[in-house]
Design an enzyme around this catalytic site. Structure first.
Site, PDB file in Angstrom:
ATOM      1  N   LYS A 128      -5.483   0.391  -4.746  1.00  0.00           N
ATOM      2  CA  LYS A 128      -5.969  -0.967  -4.972  1.00  0.00           C
ATOM      3  C   LYS A 128      -7.361  -0.893  -5.602  1.00  0.00           C
ATOM      4  CE  LYS A 128      -6.792  -5.214  -2.255  1.00  0.00           C
ATOM      5  NZ  LYS A 128      -6.674  -5.776  -0.883  1.00  0.00           N
ATOM      6  N   SER A 208      -4.178 -10.063  -0.924  1.00  0.00           N
ATOM      7  CA  SER A 208      -5.042  -9.444  -1.928  1.00  0.00           C
ATOM      8  C   SER A 208      -4.528  -8.101  -2.398  1.00  0.00           C
ATOM      9  CB  SER A 208      -6.475  -9.310  -1.397  1.00  0.00           C
ATOM     10  OG  SER A 208      -6.572  -8.371  -0.359  1.00  0.00           O
ATOM     11  N   SER A 232      -3.674  -8.978   4.279  1.00  0.00           N
ATOM     12  CA  SER A 232      -3.619  -8.567   2.878  1.00  0.00           C
ATOM     13  C   SER A 232      -2.926  -7.243   2.620  1.00  0.00           C
ATOM     14  CB  SER A 232      -5.030  -8.532   2.279  1.00  0.00           C
ATOM     15  OG  SER A 232      -5.454  -9.845   1.994  1.00  0.00           O
TER      16      SER A 232
END
Length: 531
Positions: A128, A208, A232
């Site tokens: 990420k 997210s 998330s």
């Protein structure tokens, strides 16, 4: 009875994986049906790979690399080809690492010499893009950080490199981990645009860690790293039909990860199956693995386990029907399932957000001081006002502005709020598990994915992740079923630092539910027949 260690669990899962294989797909993705072309047809695995990327596990890949029938270079090349072919449809991968094939070649050399570094040696991993990498940009999705890369890797990236993992690239995310606007759109960032859900492309990927979840659903890497403050990791796992593990707070170092709150933030592994998730967690947490997994027992089953079912009817009757079927299958496998409602949830919802505002101001200021660009939250707010590209999906930065005005974390009122949050969140789970003598609590991870709409924003009031997230306890989302074409996960929660027990239970639940199936990349929910 002695509690199992993570090393023992992982070894047992490896044995089970090699004996039985991962759960196989219930539908193929090569043809989307109804005349709709699938991007997967342009990304078929080369003949020399000899494995199905959708279902192969890390132990199976390592066995192939050990006997010389597969190399990390071929595996990495295949994933890079899939990214080129498929990612233009879903926009999950921001950038690939130009050194990925060099990393893979180094792993191949270690395999030839018999000196591998662990279970992730040669395995392609996506990160990420709020996880620092010294040789790749780390942007949190924001143009404010799109210049020079950080000076050093995040601590978890160092662990991955030391384990021989191939850093394949960076995934898109909800900008600033969805902590900028009051009505954000998950999966959108000014750097990467909008990530789409691979199952139905006009639907949202949630949370997210949206790019990590979507990339795994599309088989663009073997594993991915997500981060969570509240939901998330687990929501994008559920909504994209993969596995996501939010570890107990403190198991995985947050050093070098763009923060929201040190009191709740954690990075964690995401994969298409529990065994790969557990193996990745063993590396992230620094757990040593035994040398002879064959001497250990196979994955434990569900017989005798007591699971509390928290239904959450607010997520709708179709999701509740998935939970009913889940409970029936777990009971058939020998588990006892009792219905529960953890207490204090309204008070947790009331207190969590004000505490996060104060913590974000403190923690993002500290992070920005380590990077080139805006030096603190006030400068970041001004940057967003001055750059129209930061306003193309939604213009708001209300959370930034409220955090700037929030009381500091030295304020007695803030300290009282965080203390009450910690107490009530832990009691909500501890008391429920003690009262009903539970091994875990299960709840729906997510509703069916909503349509992506910048003007409206998310429709994401999903309370199941909050108790474990605020308490710092572990949670694990495993695929549970579908509402038409859209995946729904079951979220398993356990007590503090009971990650090993939770992963063991999750592996048994995964094998019993057998719920995963490949995405079909439908343009809209009405474009394909319901299943």
């Amino acid at each position: 009875m002695r509690k199992p260690s993570l090393a023992m669990l992982v070894a047992a899962l490896v044995v089970g994986s090699l004996c039985a294989g991962a759960p196989q797909p219930r539908a193929e993705a090569a043809d989307a049906g109804d005349g709709i072309p699938s991007p997967v047809s342009a990304a078929a695995s080369p003949a020399e790979l000899g494995v199905d990327l959708d279902t192969v596990t890390i132990p199976e890949l390592q066995a192939r690399m050990a006997n010389g029938s597969l190399t990390s270079s071929v595996l990495t090349t295949t994933y890079l080809r899939r990214i080129r072919a498929i990612d233009p449809t879903i926009h999950a991968v921001l950038r690939t690492d130009p050194t990925a094939l060099r990393q893979a070649a180094a792993s191949d050399g270690r395999h030839r010499r018999g000196h591998t570094l662990g279970p992730l040696d040669g395995i392609p991993v996506l990160l990420k893009d709020n996880v620092n990498t010294r040789d790749l940009p780390t942007t949190a999705g924001s143009l404010a950080l799109a210049g020079s890369p950080p000076d050093t890797d995040a601590a978890l990236v160092t662990r991955l490199r030391h384990a021989g993992a191939v850093i394949l690239g960076k995934t898109n995310l909800s900008e600033w981990a969805n902590f900028r606007a009051a009505k954000p759109t998950s999966g959108w960032s000014a750097v990467g645009g909008q990530t789409n859900n691979p199952y139905v492309l006009d639907r949202n990927p949630c949370g997210s860690s949206a790019g990590s979840g979507a990339a795994l659903a599309a088989s663009l890497a073997q594993v991915a790293i997500g981060t969570e403050t509240d939901g998330s990791i687990v929501c994008p796992a559920g909504m994209n039909g993969v596995v996501g593990h939010k570890p107990s707070l403190g198991f995985v170092s947050q050093s070098g990860v763009v923060p929201i709150s040190a009191e709740q933030d954690t990075a964690g592994p995401m994969a298409r199956n529990v065994i790969d998730t557990a193996l990745t967690f063993s590396v992230l947490s620094g757990t040593a693995l035994p040398g002879d997994p064959a001497a250990l027992p196979k994955t434990p089953g569900l017989r005798g386990k007591r699971i509390g079912l928290w239904r959450l009817p607010s997520l709708g009757p179709e999701v509740d029907a998935v939970m009913t079927r889940t409970a029936q299958r777990l009971r058939t496998a020998g588990a006892e399932v009792v219905e529960v409602t953890p207490p204090y949830q309204d008070r947790l919802a009331e207190l969590e957000f004000p505490a996060l505002l104060s913590e974000f101001h403190r923690d993002v200021d500290a992070y920005l001081a380590t990077r080139k660009g805006p030096r603190d939250l006030a400068e970041l707010i001004e940057f967003n006002r001055a750059h129209p590209a930061e306003q193309t999906c939604f213009a708001g930065q209300e959370l930034f502005e409220r955090a700037l005005a929030a009381p500091p974390t030295t304020d007695p009122e803030y300290r009282a709020v965080r203390a009450e949050l910690k107490d009530l969140s832990r009691r909500s789970l501890d008391e429920t598990m003690a009262t009903h003598h539970l091994d875990a609590i299960a709840s729906p991870t997510n509703p069916p994915a909503w349509t992506t709409d910048c003007a409206r924003g998310d429709n994401d009031v999903i309370p199941s992740s909050t108790p474990a997230a605020v308490a710092g306890y572990p949670s694990l989302s495993v695929p549970a079923g579908f509402v038409d074409e859209l995946p729904v996960g079951v979220l398993l929660m356990a007590g503090d630092h009971e990650d090993t027990e939770l992963l063991s239970l999750g592996a048994a639940v995964e094998r019993r539910l057998h719920a995963w199936r490949a995405p079909r990349y439908l343009p809209s929910a009405g474009a394909g027949a319901s299943r």
